[in-house]
Design a protein around this motif. Sequence first.
Motif, short mmCIF file in Angstrom:
data_model
loop_
_atom_site.label_atom_id
_atom_site.label_comp_id
_atom_site.label_asym_id
_atom_site.label_seq_id
_atom_site.Cartn_x
_atom_site.Cartn_y
_atom_site.Cartn_z
N ALA A 116 1.68 1.48 7.56
CA ALA A 116 1.60 0.07 7.19
C ALA A 116 2.67 -0.78 7.85
N SER B 28 1.27 2.93 2.65
CA SER B 28 0.73 3.74 3.74
C SER B 28 1.80 3.96 4.81
N SER C 289 0.80 -1.23 0.00
CA SER C 289 0.00 0.00 0.00
C SER C 289 0.83 1.27 0.00
N PRO D 221 6.27 4.67 1.02
CA PRO D 221 5.53 5.74 1.71
C PRO D 221 6.11 7.10 1.39
#
Length: 330
Positions: free
Chosen positions: A233, A230, A228, A253
Amino acid sequence: MKAALLTDIETLSVAEVAKPVPAAGELLIRVKLAGICGSDSSLFRGKCNVPFPVIPGHECVGVVEEINAPGSRFVVGQRVVIQPNLACGTCTMCLKGLKNVCRSKVRLGIDRNGVFAEYVTVPQSYVWNIPDGLPDEVAVFAEPLAVARHGLDFAVPKKNDRVLVFGAGVIGQLVLQLALLTTRNIVACDLSDSRLELATQSGARSVKGCERLSDDCQAGFEIVFETSGSPAALSQAIDLVAPGGTIVLFGLPAAGHEIRSDVIVRKEIRILGSIIYVDEFPTVIELLANGRIATAPLISDTIDLEGLAENLHNFYQPNRIKTLVRIENR
């Protein structure tokens, strides 16, 4: 030729530009179908720090139009896909077999003109032939599938492994399908209902939001694939991975974050980074040709080159998986 030309941040238009001429050792490829990637969005938004103008795009299937390489293994008219990260081949990393982290790597569609155009030139060593029976709409997934396959080479799931795929975008969906080739015990986590529905159709047990994974967290997952990007994460992955487990990071990220080294040590976790690919293209072309990976459900939309700017403006739509760009309409 017609090309999508990025002249400034979020300023892209279709223009007539000079058709490229292949240098020694290069092929001229007539582009048929291209795919839009997150790095195209980053470039569009000015996050790649490269000079303008540039023709973006790096995922494509096309046809060999011209060969400037005596004794080439290619012939005019062959359908091909492109491996779009061009390593120098001579640095310390390349000589170690780590061409994916070559410091002099040239990125197609970022450092040199890419595939959102009618023609592109590429060194022939970065071009791969595809079988006649492999449709363009399937072959165009070779590049993102190579990204997914490279990460799985670090942690191939065993039959009884519990696996978590964190993020169900295109890379997450491809990682999921590859993992399903060896285990059925997979959970996919995302915030998008449509992406979770697609993961469920593929065979995963899907969960919206990792805060709902407390039951699984008791035992943990032997492998966590984080796709992801994120910022939170990695911390969540460290909580969810089992002692002695492995976390493979695909996502990049936007900002760094603290690493909880005490938990990593106490659980004896392996954390591995995976960036693009090295020599996975022949393997993924075979997987696609054999029908082992379902690509049709991953196609959100197919647009013309004239719709590219609007599509990049609206890139972060929760229902998007993969948008294709039809370059050649004949």
